[in-house]
Design a protein around this motif. Structure first.
Motif, PDB file in Angstrom:
ATOM      1  N   GLN A  60       0.828  -1.013  -0.090  1.00  0.00           N
ATOM      2  CA  GLN A  60       0.048  -0.082  -0.140  1.00  0.00           C
ATOM      3  C   GLN A  60       0.877   1.094  -0.152  1.00  0.00           C
ATOM      4  O   GLN A  60       1.592   1.422   1.008  1.00  0.00           O
ATOM      5  CB  GLN A  60      -0.957   0.066   1.138  1.00  0.00           C
ATOM      6  CG  GLN A  60      -2.105   1.010   1.156  1.00  0.00           C
ATOM      7  CD  GLN A  60      -2.818   1.000   2.403  1.00  0.00           C
ATOM      8  OE1 GLN A  60      -2.409   0.733   3.562  1.00  0.00           O
ATOM      9  NE2 GLN A  60      -4.363   1.130   2.234  1.00  0.00           N
ATOM     10  N   GLY A  61       0.773   1.984  -1.154  1.00  0.00           N
ATOM     11  CA  GLY A  61       1.851   3.108  -1.285  1.00  0.00           C
ATOM     12  C   GLY A  61       3.122   2.720  -1.304  1.00  0.00           C
ATOM     13  O   GLY A  61       3.433   1.651  -2.178  1.00  0.00           O
ATOM     14  N   GLY A  62       3.995   2.871  -0.636  1.00  0.00           N
ATOM     15  CA  GLY A  62       5.535   2.558  -0.605  1.00  0.00           C
ATOM     16  C   GLY A  62       5.786   1.418   0.371  1.00  0.00           C
ATOM     17  O   GLY A  62       6.882   0.894   0.378  1.00  0.00           O
ATOM     18  N   ASP A  63       4.795   1.054   1.114  1.00  0.00           N
ATOM     19  CA  ASP A  63       4.853   0.279   2.505  1.00  0.00           C
ATOM     20  C   ASP A  63       4.675  -1.173   1.946  1.00  0.00           C
ATOM     21  O   ASP A  63       3.362  -1.373   1.427  1.00  0.00           O
ATOM     22  CB  ASP A  63       4.277   0.863   3.525  1.00  0.00           C
ATOM     23  CG  ASP A  63       4.770   2.116   3.988  1.00  0.00           C
ATOM     24  OD1 ASP A  63       6.182   2.431   3.696  1.00  0.00           O
ATOM     25  OD2 ASP A  63       4.058   3.023   4.429  1.00  0.00           O
ATOM     26  N   GLU A  64       5.106  -2.086   2.537  1.00  0.00           N
ATOM     27  CA  GLU A  64       4.547  -3.698   2.501  1.00  0.00           C
ATOM     28  C   GLU A  64       4.339  -4.075   3.914  1.00  0.00           C
ATOM     29  O   GLU A  64       4.670  -3.673   5.073  1.00  0.00           O
ATOM     30  CB  GLU A  64       5.731  -4.560   2.034  1.00  0.00           C
ATOM     31  CG  GLU A  64       5.898  -4.637   0.541  1.00  0.00           C
ATOM     32  CD  GLU A  64       6.478  -5.848   0.177  1.00  0.00           C
ATOM     33  OE1 GLU A  64       6.110  -6.768  -0.616  1.00  0.00           O
ATOM     34  OE2 GLU A  64       7.738  -6.253   0.704  1.00  0.00           O
ATOM     35  N   THR A  65       3.127  -4.633   4.031  1.00  0.00           N
ATOM     36  CA  THR A  65       2.334  -5.016   5.338  1.00  0.00           C
ATOM     37  C   THR A  65       1.881  -6.420   5.383  1.00  0.00           C
ATOM     38  O   THR A  65       1.423  -6.796   4.276  1.00  0.00           O
ATOM     39  CB  THR A  65       1.319  -3.993   5.643  1.00  0.00           C
ATOM     40  OG1 THR A  65       1.802  -2.689   5.788  1.00  0.00           O
ATOM     41  CG2 THR A  65       0.688  -4.273   7.315  1.00  0.00           C
ATOM     42  N   THR A  66       1.798  -6.997   6.547  1.00  0.00           N
ATOM     43  CA  THR A  66       1.133  -8.401   6.552  1.00  0.00           C
ATOM     44  C   THR A  66      -0.035  -8.203   7.431  1.00  0.00           C
ATOM     45  O   THR A  66       0.054  -7.673   8.394  1.00  0.00           O
ATOM     46  CB  THR A  66       2.051  -9.391   7.107  1.00  0.00           C
ATOM     47  OG1 THR A  66       3.416  -9.418   6.091  1.00  0.00           O
ATOM     48  CG2 THR A  66       1.652 -10.879   7.263  1.00  0.00           C
ATOM     49  N   GLN A  67      -1.151  -8.805   7.037  1.00  0.00           N
ATOM     50  CA  GLN A  67      -2.432  -8.624   7.615  1.00  0.00           C
ATOM     51  C   GLN A  67      -2.776 -10.238   7.731  1.00  0.00           C
ATOM     52  O   GLN A  67      -2.550 -11.468   7.046  1.00  0.00           O
ATOM     53  CB  GLN A  67      -3.609  -8.123   6.696  1.00  0.00           C
ATOM     54  CG  GLN A  67      -5.305  -8.478   7.262  1.00  0.00           C
ATOM     55  CD  GLN A  67      -5.203  -7.758   8.668  1.00  0.00           C
ATOM     56  OE1 GLN A  67      -4.874  -6.508   8.688  1.00  0.00           O
ATOM     57  NE2 GLN A  67      -5.590  -8.366   9.451  1.00  0.00           N
ATOM     58  N   LEU A  68      -2.990 -10.558   9.108  1.00  0.00           N
ATOM     59  CA  LEU A  68      -3.725 -12.124   9.436  1.00  0.00           C
ATOM     60  C   LEU A  68      -4.851 -12.100   9.275  1.00  0.00           C
ATOM     61  O   LEU A  68      -5.830 -11.217   9.553  1.00  0.00           O
ATOM     62  CB  LEU A  68      -3.246 -12.351  10.885  1.00  0.00           C
ATOM     63  CG  LEU A  68      -1.714 -12.336  11.222  1.00  0.00           C
ATOM     64  CD1 LEU A  68      -1.567 -12.671  12.733  1.00  0.00           C
ATOM     65  CD2 LEU A  68      -0.733 -12.834  10.243  1.00  0.00           C
ATOM     66  N   ALA A  69      -5.414 -13.269   8.986  1.00  0.00           N
ATOM     67  CA  ALA A  69      -6.730 -13.750   8.634  1.00  0.00           C
ATOM     68  C   ALA A  69      -7.181 -15.326   8.857  1.00  0.00           C
ATOM     69  O   ALA A  69      -6.213 -16.006   8.680  1.00  0.00           O
ATOM     70  CB  ALA A  69      -7.194 -13.250   7.463  1.00  0.00           C
ATOM     71  N   ASP A  70      -8.337 -15.452   9.310  1.00  0.00           N
ATOM     72  CA  ASP A  70      -8.843 -16.801   9.473  1.00  0.00           C
ATOM     73  C   ASP A  70      -9.239 -17.612   8.377  1.00  0.00           C
ATOM     74  O   ASP A  70      -8.943 -19.075   8.295  1.00  0.00           O
ATOM     75  CB  ASP A  70     -10.165 -16.913  10.659  1.00  0.00           C
ATOM     76  CG  ASP A  70      -9.743 -16.401  11.874  1.00  0.00           C
ATOM     77  OD1 ASP A  70      -8.588 -16.906  12.408  1.00  0.00           O
ATOM     78  OD2 ASP A  70     -10.442 -15.240  12.222  1.00  0.00           O
ATOM     79  N   ALA A  71      -9.579 -17.060   7.189  1.00  0.00           N
ATOM     80  CA  ALA A  71      -9.798 -17.510   6.110  1.00  0.00           C
ATOM     81  C   ALA A  71      -9.801 -16.508   5.110  1.00  0.00           C
ATOM     82  O   ALA A  71      -9.403 -15.202   5.203  1.00  0.00           O
ATOM     83  CB  ALA A  71     -11.376 -18.118   5.882  1.00  0.00           C
ATOM     84  N   VAL A  72      -9.491 -17.066   3.835  1.00  0.00           N
ATOM     85  CA  VAL A  72      -9.236 -16.241   2.515  1.00  0.00           C
ATOM     86  C   VAL A  72     -10.073 -16.560   1.276  1.00  0.00           C
ATOM     87  O   VAL A  72     -10.069 -17.781   1.006  1.00  0.00           O
ATOM     88  CB  VAL A  72      -7.703 -16.261   2.066  1.00  0.00           C
ATOM     89  CG1 VAL A  72      -7.422 -15.275   0.920  1.00  0.00           C
ATOM     90  CG2 VAL A  72      -6.541 -15.741   3.299  1.00  0.00           C
TER      91      VAL A  72
END
Length: 462
Positions: free
Chosen positions: A136-148
């Protein structure tokens, strides 16, 4: 107990429908949209009229949530454009509490894995949360989730022009004169195409819709010349069911292109398998594998789409080797076997992968199969979200009935019309069944083969 979170990759019509079902079931959706706004892919074909009326384009859960907040649905028998779908339905849906705050715009998902697990490690895998890596923009991030649920679609991954699944020789060098999908030839792109020689490559509804729009442009600019490059050998196979199609707008499209070809407004080259593209003297030379060459100023490639699978590399997915959809879905949608596009209702069971809690839905779930209907995606995510919520009875229930195409044959170019049947030919005269397979199933004491409730398909772009 914390509410289950569902990461939804793509905030288009099917992604937003998945979010609506999640909200109704008390789950927490997180929607990742790579575009500047919701419905990023739909905006690329906002000018295109849809074949199906509003009655088939509004998801049930989304409609309930909107109605509870005073939303008045459009007339069910009216036919929207992609722009109408956005303005009158998707935008209000995305603005609802519970969905609005779940949307992350300009968020491009680059990879999905299990937290602490690479693809090889098994013990304890199913209990680990998913790790969604996004930029997102110039940043990398990790999001956790139970299902995808991956509903990222295929619009931005068009098939190349070459007939062998590869780009035609010289295709990359000629990109300035090539468009993919359905350009707005009567609107924003009219100046580009008016009065020029246009070649359209493809045989589906996207190609036919573009050809009929170019014919209208030809009425404004008579010097516009239109050539249809059709890979098949029998052009009439592209005309569809005509008056027999219960979606009148789609049937009329096939009738119109037949008339345009017959009258000479559109010239057609059959069995044209593009091998090479060269730019000579300011024009494109389009050469087929049998030595024919067509001159054109512009080429529009409407040969379908294919899924991008790189972001799933660390997940345990199982795909049909030809269609790149789940093995359970492949025999239902394989264009080598079914020309009618009829697919029995399917959901979580057919779309499941070895990676527990991960699903591909929407157009991407069809892999390389050429046709898809928006309402099919709505039924898919209804079933998937029910499965994630633990409601297996609802996940396996069928809640979708749609009209017929008016065309059905066991193999492309085979017998067409209602007499052909959809599964193994027509039913025996004495049997109360829709086709031969249905009769055999009922004679064996089964409820049927699944053809009683048919699902038709329409062009990717609409």
């Amino acid at each position: 107990m914390a509410r289950k979170t569902i990461a939804i990759i793509g905030a288009g019509p099917v992604g937003l429908a998945a979010a609506a079902h999640a909200v109704e079931r008390g789950l927490t959706p997180i929607l990742f949209e790579r575009g500047l706004s919701i419905g990023h892919a739909v905006r690329q074909w906002a000018h295109v009229p849809m074949f199906s009326p509003w009655a088939y384009n509004i998801d049930a859960a989304a409609g309930r949530l909107l109605a509870a907040r005073g939303w008045a649905p459009p007339a069910p028998d009216a036919y929207p454009t992609g722009g109408d779908l956005l303005a009158l339905y998707l935008a209000p849906l995305a603005a609802l509490a519970g969905i609005r705050d779940a949307i992350r715009l300009e968020s491009d998902v680059t990879a999905i894995s299990r937290l602490g697990f690479d693809k090889v490690k098994t013990a304890g895998r199913d209990s680990a949360p998913f790790a969604i890596r996004y930029r997102q923009g110039g940043d990398e991030t990790t999001q956790l989730a139970d299902a995808v649920i991956d509903v990222s679609g295929t619009w931005f991954s068009p098939n190349p022009a070459g007939a062998s699944g590869l780009p035609a020789i010289g295709e990359h060098e000629a990109t300035g004169r090539i468009s993919y999908g359905m350009p707005d030839v009567l609107g924003s792109a009219a100046e580009r195409y008016a009065g020029r020689r246009i070649a359209v490559l493809g045989g589906g509804h996207s190609a036919i819709g573009t050809l009929t729009a170019l014919a209208e442009l030809q009425g404004r600019a008579p010097a516009t010349a239109i050539t249809w490059l059709y890979r098949g050998d029998v052009l009439s196979r592209a005309f569809g069911g005509g008056a027999a199609d219960q979606l009148a707008a789609r049937g009329e499209l096939g009738t119109r292109i037949a008339r345009l070809v017959e009258s000479g407004f559109v010239s057609a080259e059959t069995s044209f398998r593009l091998e090479r593209i060269e730019t000579q003297g300011g024009e494109l030379h389009l050469s087929s594998d049998d030595g024919r060459t067509i001159g054109a100023d512009e080429l529009i490639v409407a040969t379908g789409f294919r899924p991008k699978l790189g972001l799933l590399r660390e997940l345990r997915v199982q795909l049909d080797p030809a269609l790149e959809c789940t093995p359970a879905l492949a025999p239902l949608i394989d264009p080598n076997k079914h020309s009618c596009g009829t697919v029995r209702p399917h959901g979580a069971a057919e779309l499941a992968h070895p990676e527990a809690g991960f699903y591909i839905a929407g157009m991407k779930s069809y892999g390389r199969a050429p046709t898809f209907l928006l309402a099919t995606g709505h039924e898919q995510v209804r079933s998937i979200v029910a499965e994630i919520a633990g409601d297996r009875e609802a996940a396996r229930r069928v809640e979708l009935v749609l009209p017929e195409t008016g065309v059905c044959s066991a193999t492309p170019g085979g017998t067409t019309g209602a007499a052909a049947g959809c599964c193994g030919g027509p039913a025996p005269a004495a049997a109360e069944a829709c086709c031969a397979d249905d009769a055999l199933a009922k004679n064996a004491g089964k409820p049927g083969c699944g053809c009683g409730t048919r699902i038709i398909s329409e062009a990717v772009a609409v």
